[in-house]
Design a protein around this motif. Structure first.
Motif, mmCIF file in Angstrom:
data_model
loop_
_atom_site.group_PDB
_atom_site.id
_atom_site.type_symbol
_atom_site.label_atom_id
_atom_site.label_comp_id
_atom_site.label_asym_id
_atom_site.label_seq_id
_atom_site.Cartn_x
_atom_site.Cartn_y
_atom_site.Cartn_z
ATOM 1 N N ALA A 6 41.763 17.911 -0.931
ATOM 2 C CA ALA A 6 42.318 18.670 -1.432
ATOM 3 C C ALA A 6 40.937 20.135 -1.283
ATOM 4 N N GLY A 7 40.131 19.962 -2.085
ATOM 5 C CA GLY A 7 39.190 20.522 -2.785
ATOM 6 C C GLY A 7 38.183 20.898 -1.495
ATOM 7 N N GLY A 8 38.219 20.101 -0.791
ATOM 8 C CA GLY A 8 37.189 19.903 0.449
ATOM 9 C C GLY A 8 37.662 20.850 1.326
ATOM 10 N N VAL A 9 39.010 20.533 1.273
ATOM 11 C CA VAL A 9 39.756 21.078 2.432
ATOM 12 C C VAL A 9 39.217 23.342 2.487
ATOM 13 N N TYR A 10 40.075 22.992 0.867
ATOM 14 C CA TYR A 10 40.010 24.798 0.186
ATOM 15 C C TYR A 10 38.289 25.204 0.718
ATOM 16 N N LEU A 47 40.178 10.645 -14.385
ATOM 17 C CA LEU A 47 40.188 11.079 -12.965
ATOM 18 C C LEU A 47 40.927 12.137 -12.740
ATOM 19 N N ASP A 48 42.180 12.685 -13.500
ATOM 20 C CA ASP A 48 43.105 13.575 -13.796
ATOM 21 C C ASP A 48 41.773 15.173 -13.677
ATOM 22 N N ARG A 49 41.002 14.705 -14.966
ATOM 23 C CA ARG A 49 39.679 15.764 -15.584
ATOM 24 C C ARG A 49 39.422 15.972 -14.025
ATOM 25 N N TYR A 50 38.554 15.138 -13.528
ATOM 26 C CA TYR A 50 38.048 15.796 -12.237
ATOM 27 C C TYR A 50 38.772 15.987 -11.003
ATOM 28 N N ALA A 51 39.826 15.550 -10.613
ATOM 29 C CA ALA A 51 40.726 15.568 -9.813
ATOM 30 C C ALA A 51 40.695 17.079 -9.936
ATOM 31 N N LEU A 104 34.816 33.401 -11.400
ATOM 32 C CA LEU A 104 36.329 33.385 -11.703
ATOM 33 C C LEU A 104 36.860 31.807 -11.483
ATOM 34 N N GLY A 105 35.774 30.400 -11.148
ATOM 35 C CA GLY A 105 36.009 29.630 -10.551
ATOM 36 C C GLY A 105 35.866 28.953 -11.899
ATOM 37 N N ILE A 106 34.836 29.148 -12.950
ATOM 38 C CA ILE A 106 34.003 28.954 -14.028
ATOM 39 C C ILE A 106 35.128 28.883 -14.811
ATOM 40 N N ALA A 107 35.775 30.786 -15.227
ATOM 41 C CA ALA A 107 36.963 30.862 -15.891
ATOM 42 C C ALA A 107 38.277 30.052 -16.057
ATOM 43 N N ALA A 108 37.819 29.470 -14.759
ATOM 44 C CA ALA A 108 39.402 29.463 -14.096
ATOM 45 C C ALA A 108 38.958 27.459 -15.039
ATOM 46 N N VAL A 109 37.892 27.022 -14.332
ATOM 47 C CA VAL A 109 37.858 25.831 -14.159
ATOM 48 C C VAL A 109 38.020 25.211 -16.387
ATOM 49 N N THR A 110 37.496 25.999 -16.982
ATOM 50 C CA THR A 110 37.199 26.500 -18.634
ATOM 51 C C THR A 110 38.547 26.321 -19.416
ATOM 52 N N GLY A 111 39.109 27.521 -18.355
ATOM 53 C CA GLY A 111 40.929 27.203 -18.954
ATOM 54 C C GLY A 111 41.419 26.315 -18.489
ATOM 55 N N VAL A 112 41.304 25.798 -17.680
ATOM 56 C CA VAL A 112 41.812 24.449 -17.196
ATOM 57 C C VAL A 112 41.705 23.116 -18.117
ATOM 58 N N LEU A 113 40.084 22.954 -18.312
ATOM 59 C CA LEU A 113 40.248 21.806 -19.259
ATOM 60 C C LEU A 113 40.044 21.926 -20.296
ATOM 61 N N MET A 114 40.462 23.054 -21.244
ATOM 62 C CA MET A 114 40.473 23.588 -22.631
ATOM 63 C C MET A 114 41.855 23.283 -22.972
ATOM 64 N N THR A 115 42.832 23.153 -22.061
ATOM 65 C CA THR A 115 44.246 23.432 -21.996
ATOM 66 C C THR A 115 44.975 21.476 -22.090
ATOM 67 N N SER A 116 43.886 21.171 -21.346
ATOM 68 C CA SER A 116 44.010 19.566 -20.743
ATOM 69 C C SER A 116 43.537 18.894 -22.081
ATOM 70 N N TYR A 117 42.222 19.263 -22.773
ATOM 71 C CA TYR A 117 41.799 18.765 -23.927
ATOM 72 C C TYR A 117 42.336 18.685 -25.208
ATOM 73 N N LEU A 118 43.290 20.024 -25.043
ATOM 74 C CA LEU A 118 43.857 20.499 -26.731
ATOM 75 C C LEU A 118 45.349 19.548 -26.941
ATOM 76 N N GLY A 119 45.566 19.327 -25.204
ATOM 77 C CA GLY A 119 46.588 18.273 -24.862
ATOM 78 C C GLY A 119 46.749 16.971 -25.790
ATOM 79 N N ILE A 123 39.830 23.060 -8.113
ATOM 80 C CA ILE A 123 39.550 24.028 -8.980
ATOM 81 C C ILE A 123 37.931 25.151 -7.650
ATOM 82 N N VAL A 124 37.347 24.510 -8.033
ATOM 83 C CA VAL A 124 35.613 24.553 -7.558
ATOM 84 C C VAL A 124 35.996 24.519 -6.118
ATOM 85 N N GLY A 125 37.024 23.397 -5.336
ATOM 86 C CA GLY A 125 36.505 23.652 -3.947
ATOM 87 C C GLY A 125 37.879 24.926 -3.989
#
Length: 202
Positions: free
Chosen positions: A42-46, A94-98, A115-130, A103-105
């Protein structure tokens, strides 16, 4: 607003897919790897979809398949009675790399790296806190404004629409605005999870 509260409902619909995975001899880890490869696809297609917007539709399908298989692997592990800490760790890695790949794609396709950097850090921090809440003795946290199920649903819906509506609003395409949402709401969700975990530890 999290879709994770509908997990029990989704679990009831997984039966045929779990049976199919068992029938072809797939292990839960194997399903996790396939889900991960779909996300990378999906990332490659995007990454190239801005040149041919209809490709966003293919990416959306791959994202939905990734999300569904992410449910199937856990259900299959429970069905086979092989759930393990190692499998859980692999699934989360694998979910985090996915997430990163998707998002990078998206960012590459619209050339919005900030925006990509800001988005991916938000996503990773969300998962990390969980998962960090679980590491300090609490239950794993899935709540907040935007969990992983919500993110995948948003990516699938928005990119599916972007296949037919490639126009920009205030200088950003739909995909650009999606990155804005992930950047802002992702960090808000991480803060929510941190707040609730700290209160539970008091």
């Amino acid at each position: 607003m999290t879709l994770d509260k509908f997990r029990p409902l989704a679990d009831r619909a997984l039966g045929p897919f779990v049976s199919a995975a068992k029938g072809v001899g797939l292990s839960p880890n194997g399903v996790s790897v396939i889900a991960f490869l779909l996300a990378l696809g999906a990332g490659g297609v995007y990454a190239v979809a801005a040149r041919e917007p209809l490709l966003y539709l293919g990416g959306a399908v791959l994202v939905f398949l990734n999300g569904w298989l992410d449910l199937v692997d856990g259900a299959l592990a429970r069905e086979l009675n092989v759930a393990s800490s190692g499998g859980d760790l692999l699934d989360h890695v694998l979910d985090r790399y996915a997430d990163i790949g998707i998002i990078v794609g998206l960012a590459a396709g619209v050339s919005q790296w900030e925006l990509g950097i800001a988005a991916v850090t938000g996503v990773l921090m969300t998962s990390y806190l969980g998962t960090q809440a679980q590491a300090v003795g609490l239950d794993r946290v899935y709540g907040g404004l935007l969990g992983r199920a919500d993110r995948l649903a948003l990516v699938g819906v928005v990119t599916g629409i972007a296949a037919f509506v490639p126009t920009a609003l205030a200088g950003l395409t739909l995909v650009g605005w999606l990155l804005v949402v992930f950047a802002v709401v992702g960090h808000v969700t991480a803060a929510q999870r941190f707040y609730h975990a700290m209160r539970a530890l008091d």
